[in-house]
Motif scaffolding. Structure first.
Motif, PDB file in Angstrom:
ATOM      1  N   GLU A  16      54.095  15.721   6.571  1.00 23.96           N
ATOM      2  CA  GLU A  16      52.927  16.528   6.220  1.00 23.96           C
ATOM      3  C   GLU A  16      51.755  15.579   6.018  1.00 23.96           C
ATOM      4  OE1 GLU A  16      53.613  19.323   3.007  1.00 23.96           O
ATOM      5  OE2 GLU A  16      55.760  19.014   3.312  1.00 23.96           O
ATOM      6  N   LYS A  17      50.730  15.726   6.815  1.00 22.66           N
ATOM      7  CA  LYS A  17      49.579  14.817   6.745  1.00 22.66           C
ATOM      8  C   LYS A  17      48.604  15.259   5.657  1.00 22.66           C
ATOM      9  CE  LYS A  17      50.911  12.501  10.412  1.00 22.66           C
ATOM     10  NZ  LYS A  17      52.335  12.365  10.277  1.00 22.66           N
ATOM     11  N   PRO A  18      48.064  14.302   4.911  1.00 23.07           N
ATOM     12  CA  PRO A  18      47.052  14.637   3.902  1.00 23.07           C
ATOM     13  C   PRO A  18      45.787  15.208   4.539  1.00 23.07           C
ATOM     14  CG  PRO A  18      47.878  12.398   3.595  1.00 23.07           C
ATOM     15  CD  PRO A  18      48.393  12.888   4.916  1.00 23.07           C
ATOM     16  N   LYS A  52      48.282  11.764  -4.782  1.00 25.75           N
ATOM     17  CA  LYS A  52      47.962  13.127  -4.429  1.00 25.75           C
ATOM     18  C   LYS A  52      47.126  13.725  -5.548  1.00 25.75           C
ATOM     19  CE  LYS A  52      52.166  14.343  -1.875  1.00 25.75           C
ATOM     20  NZ  LYS A  52      53.280  15.303  -1.876  1.00 25.75           N
ATOM     21  N   THR A  53      46.161  14.511  -5.161  1.00 29.65           N
ATOM     22  CA  THR A  53      45.183  15.072  -6.085  1.00 29.65           C
ATOM     23  C   THR A  53      45.817  15.749  -7.288  1.00 29.65           C
ATOM     24  OG1 THR A  53      43.587  15.367  -4.307  1.00 29.65           O
ATOM     25  CG2 THR A  53      43.305  16.757  -6.268  1.00 29.65           C
ATOM     26  N   GLN A  54      46.738  16.673  -7.046  1.00 29.94           N
ATOM     27  CA  GLN A  54      47.266  17.507  -8.127  1.00 29.94           C
ATOM     28  C   GLN A  54      48.340  16.827  -8.960  1.00 29.94           C
ATOM     29  OE1 GLN A  54      48.074  17.662  -4.926  1.00 29.94           O
ATOM     30  NE2 GLN A  54      49.733  19.094  -4.487  1.00 29.94           N
ATOM     31  N   PHE A  55      48.760  15.654  -8.562  1.00 25.60           N
ATOM     32  CA  PHE A  55      49.795  14.953  -9.315  1.00 25.60           C
ATOM     33  C   PHE A  55      49.237  13.668  -9.926  1.00 25.60           C
ATOM     34  CE2 PHE A  55      52.319  17.337  -6.068  1.00 25.60           C
ATOM     35  CZ  PHE A  55      52.913  18.236  -6.947  1.00 25.60           C
ATOM     36  N   CYS A  56      49.266  12.601  -9.183  1.00 18.93           N
ATOM     37  CA  CYS A  56      48.935  11.286  -9.738  1.00 18.93           C
ATOM     38  C   CYS A  56      47.444  11.099 -10.007  1.00 18.93           C
ATOM     39  CB  CYS A  56      49.479  10.198  -8.826  1.00 18.93           C
ATOM     40  SG  CYS A  56      51.283  10.323  -8.672  1.00 18.93           S
ATOM     41  N   GLY A  69      37.062  11.155  -2.495  1.00 19.79           N
ATOM     42  CA  GLY A  69      37.885   9.950  -2.449  1.00 19.79           C
ATOM     43  C   GLY A  69      39.347  10.167  -2.795  1.00 19.79           C
ATOM     44  N   HIS A  70      39.803  11.419  -2.784  1.00 25.74           N
ATOM     45  CA  HIS A  70      41.222  11.696  -3.046  1.00 25.74           C
ATOM     46  C   HIS A  70      41.659  12.864  -2.176  1.00 25.74           C
ATOM     47  CE1 HIS A  70      40.283  15.186  -5.733  1.00 25.74           C
ATOM     48  NE2 HIS A  70      39.169  14.482  -5.942  1.00 25.74           N
ATOM     49  N   THR A  71      42.965  12.952  -1.966  1.00 27.97           N
ATOM     50  CA  THR A  71      43.482  13.962  -1.053  1.00 27.97           C
ATOM     51  C   THR A  71      44.914  14.341  -1.409  1.00 27.97           C
ATOM     52  OG1 THR A  71      43.667  14.585   1.276  1.00 27.97           O
ATOM     53  CG2 THR A  71      44.325  12.326   0.709  1.00 27.97           C
ATOM     54  N   CYS A  72      45.402  15.360  -0.694  1.00 28.69           N
ATOM     55  CA  CYS A  72      46.776  15.833  -0.850  1.00 28.69           C
ATOM     56  C   CYS A  72      47.137  16.649   0.394  1.00 28.69           C
ATOM     57  CB  CYS A  72      46.921  16.676  -2.117  1.00 28.69           C
ATOM     58  SG  CYS A  72      45.869  18.152  -2.155  1.00 28.69           S
ATOM     59  N   MET A  73      48.289  17.263   0.356  1.00 31.86           N
ATOM     60  CA  MET A  73      48.747  18.100   1.453  1.00 31.86           C
ATOM     61  C   MET A  73      48.685  19.573   1.044  1.00 31.86           C
ATOM     62  SD  MET A  73      50.293  15.142   1.075  1.00 31.86           S
ATOM     63  CE  MET A  73      51.134  13.787   1.844  1.00 31.86           C
ATOM     64  N   ASP A  74      48.746  20.461   2.038  1.00 30.48           N
ATOM     65  CA  ASP A  74      48.847  21.891   1.756  1.00 30.48           C
ATOM     66  C   ASP A  74      50.146  22.166   1.005  1.00 30.48           C
ATOM     67  OD1 ASP A  74      46.503  22.342   3.200  1.00 30.48           O
ATOM     68  OD2 ASP A  74      47.555  23.006   5.010  1.00 30.48           O
ATOM     69  N   THR A  75      50.130  23.195   0.169  1.00 31.38           N
ATOM     70  CA  THR A  75      51.344  23.656  -0.507  1.00 31.38           C
ATOM     71  C   THR A  75      51.550  25.120  -0.135  1.00 31.38           C
ATOM     72  OG1 THR A  75      50.261  24.500  -2.509  1.00 31.38           O
ATOM     73  CG2 THR A  75      50.800  22.123  -2.466  1.00 31.38           C
ATOM     74  N   PRO A  76      52.709  25.697  -0.464  1.00 33.91           N
ATOM     75  CA  PRO A  76      52.890  27.124  -0.178  1.00 33.91           C
ATOM     76  C   PRO A  76      51.870  28.012  -0.898  1.00 33.91           C
ATOM     77  CG  PRO A  76      55.011  26.084  -0.580  1.00 33.91           C
ATOM     78  CD  PRO A  76      53.951  25.064  -0.913  1.00 33.91           C
ATOM     79  N   ILE A  91      43.019  22.865  -3.391  1.00 32.70           N
ATOM     80  CA  ILE A  91      43.568  22.037  -4.472  1.00 32.70           C
ATOM     81  C   ILE A  91      42.549  20.974  -4.876  1.00 32.70           C
ATOM     82  CG2 ILE A  91      45.355  20.330  -5.060  1.00 32.70           C
ATOM     83  CD1 ILE A  91      47.234  21.960  -3.131  1.00 32.70           C
ATOM     84  N   ILE A  92      41.979  20.305  -3.894  1.00 37.78           N
ATOM     85  CA  ILE A  92      40.991  19.249  -4.162  1.00 37.78           C
ATOM     86  C   ILE A  92      39.765  19.827  -4.863  1.00 37.78           C
ATOM     87  CG2 ILE A  92      39.416  17.601  -3.051  1.00 37.78           C
ATOM     88  CD1 ILE A  92      41.728  17.339  -0.865  1.00 37.78           C
ATOM     89  N   GLU A  93      39.245  20.935  -4.351  1.00 40.85           N
ATOM     90  CA  GLU A  93      38.071  21.562  -4.961  1.00 40.85           C
ATOM     91  C   GLU A  93      38.364  22.002  -6.395  1.00 40.85           C
ATOM     92  OE1 GLU A  93      36.872  24.656  -2.256  1.00 40.85           O
ATOM     93  OE2 GLU A  93      36.149  23.215  -0.776  1.00 40.85           O
ATOM     94  N   HIS A  94      39.539  22.568  -6.600  1.00 41.83           N
ATOM     95  CA  HIS A  94      39.928  23.005  -7.948  1.00 41.83           C
ATOM     96  C   HIS A  94      39.976  21.822  -8.917  1.00 41.83           C
ATOM     97  CE1 HIS A  94      42.109  24.913 -11.234  1.00 41.83           C
ATOM     98  NE2 HIS A  94      42.931  23.886 -11.193  1.00 41.83           N
ATOM     99  N   HIS A  95      40.618  20.737  -8.520  1.00 39.88           N
ATOM    100  CA  HIS A  95      40.737  19.577  -9.408  1.00 39.88           C
ATOM    101  C   HIS A  95      39.390  18.889  -9.626  1.00 39.88           C
ATOM    102  CE1 HIS A  95      44.993  20.331  -9.068  1.00 39.88           C
ATOM    103  NE2 HIS A  95      45.125  19.560 -10.137  1.00 39.88           N
ATOM    104  N   ASN A  96      38.568  18.836  -8.601  1.00 37.76           N
ATOM    105  CA  ASN A  96      37.224  18.280  -8.793  1.00 37.76           C
ATOM    106  C   ASN A  96      36.479  19.073  -9.863  1.00 37.76           C
ATOM    107  OD1 ASN A  96      37.310  16.113  -6.994  1.00 37.76           O
ATOM    108  ND2 ASN A  96      36.536  17.323  -5.279  1.00 37.76           N
ATOM    109  N   ALA A  97      36.563  20.399  -9.795  1.00 37.20           N
ATOM    110  CA  ALA A  97      35.864  21.251 -10.757  1.00 37.20           C
ATOM    111  C   ALA A  97      36.499  21.176 -12.145  1.00 37.20           C
ATOM    112  CB  ALA A  97      35.851  22.701 -10.263  1.00 37.20           C
ATOM    113  N   THR A  98      37.826  21.179 -12.214  1.00 36.56           N
ATOM    114  CA  THR A  98      38.529  21.171 -13.495  1.00 36.56           C
ATOM    115  C   THR A  98      38.350  19.858 -14.241  1.00 36.56           C
ATOM    116  OG1 THR A  98      40.186  22.708 -12.645  1.00 36.56           O
ATOM    117  CG2 THR A  98      40.801  21.419 -14.575  1.00 36.56           C
ATOM    118  N   LEU A  99      38.424  18.744 -13.543  1.00 38.01           N
ATOM    119  CA  LEU A  99      38.331  17.439 -14.191  1.00 38.01           C
ATOM    120  C   LEU A  99      36.894  17.074 -14.556  1.00 38.01           C
ATOM    121  CD1 LEU A  99      40.885  15.497 -11.973  1.00 38.01           C
ATOM    122  CD2 LEU A  99      41.184  16.153 -14.376  1.00 38.01           C
ATOM    123  N   ALA A 100      35.934  17.590 -13.813  1.00 41.36           N
ATOM    124  CA  ALA A 100      34.524  17.220 -14.023  1.00 41.36           C
ATOM    125  C   ALA A 100      34.049  17.618 -15.418  1.00 41.36           C
ATOM    126  CB  ALA A 100      33.640  17.874 -12.966  1.00 41.36           C
TER     127      ALA A 100
END
Length: 174
Positions: free
Chosen positions: A19-21, A112-116, A137-144, A151-160
């Motif tokens: 699975e490619k990021p 990966k964005t949602q983990f590490c 500057g961070h990425t991850c793979m699709d999930t079900p 995921i990236i947009e959510h974490h960018n908003a949540t962590l900001a």
């Protein structure tokens, strides 16, 4: 201005697995640009490798555990370390290394964005570091449940705000 760069899990088994990021080439280029800016400013670069148990696909020394060959890391001068948890701090000497280098503000990139990425940003703040998170500057793979972009947009908003200074990588200087 940031004091140091932390690159998380840019390893062959994750970057070039089945699975490619999301936007992996762009993210790699962004991280490499940040590496060059940190080097030009003589800022320390820390590089985490997720390490699985003996016999796992990402066991220490295995081909999939190696850093992606396109990452501009210099093992002779950059600080490489292994971790076994989502946090780059738990079970490692990263905090001691950051303190020895007098790092107060840390740029965090990788996978990966949602983990590490998420865990390390939160723990870094708990330990008293100021964190800059390049939204590109961070990425991850699709999930079900969600595609990688969501995921990236959510974490960018949540962590900001509460945990990180969210910026574009082009705005970061060391």
């Amino acid at each position: 201005m940031a004091d140091a760069l932390l690159i998380i899990d840019m390893q062959t088994g994750l970057y070039d697995g089945p699975e490619k990021p999301f936007e992996r080439e762009r993210v790699l280029a962004t991280i490499n640009q940040l590496i060059q800016r940190a080097r030009n400013a003589s800022a320390p670069i820390f590089v985490a490798r997720h390490t699985g148990p003996e016999g796992s696909p990402i066991a220490a020394g295995s081909p999939l555990w190696q850093l992606w060959h396109g990452l501009d890391v210099d093992e002779s001068r950059d600080h490489l370390f292994n971790k076994t948890r989502p946090s780059c701090f738990l079970g490692t000497d990263l905090a001691q290394q950051l303190n020895a280098a007098q790092v107060n503000e840390l740029v965090i990139v990788g996978m990966k964005t949602q983990f590490c990425i998420d865990t390390t940003c939160r723990v870094a703040v708990e330990l008293g570091y100021s964190v800059i998170l390049p939204e590109d500057g961070h990425t991850c793979m699709d999930t079900p449940a969600f595609n990688a972009q969501a995921i990236i947009e959510h974490h960018n908003a949540t962590l900001a705000g509460a945990f990180v200074k969210r910026v574009r990588a082009a705005e970061i200087s060391f």
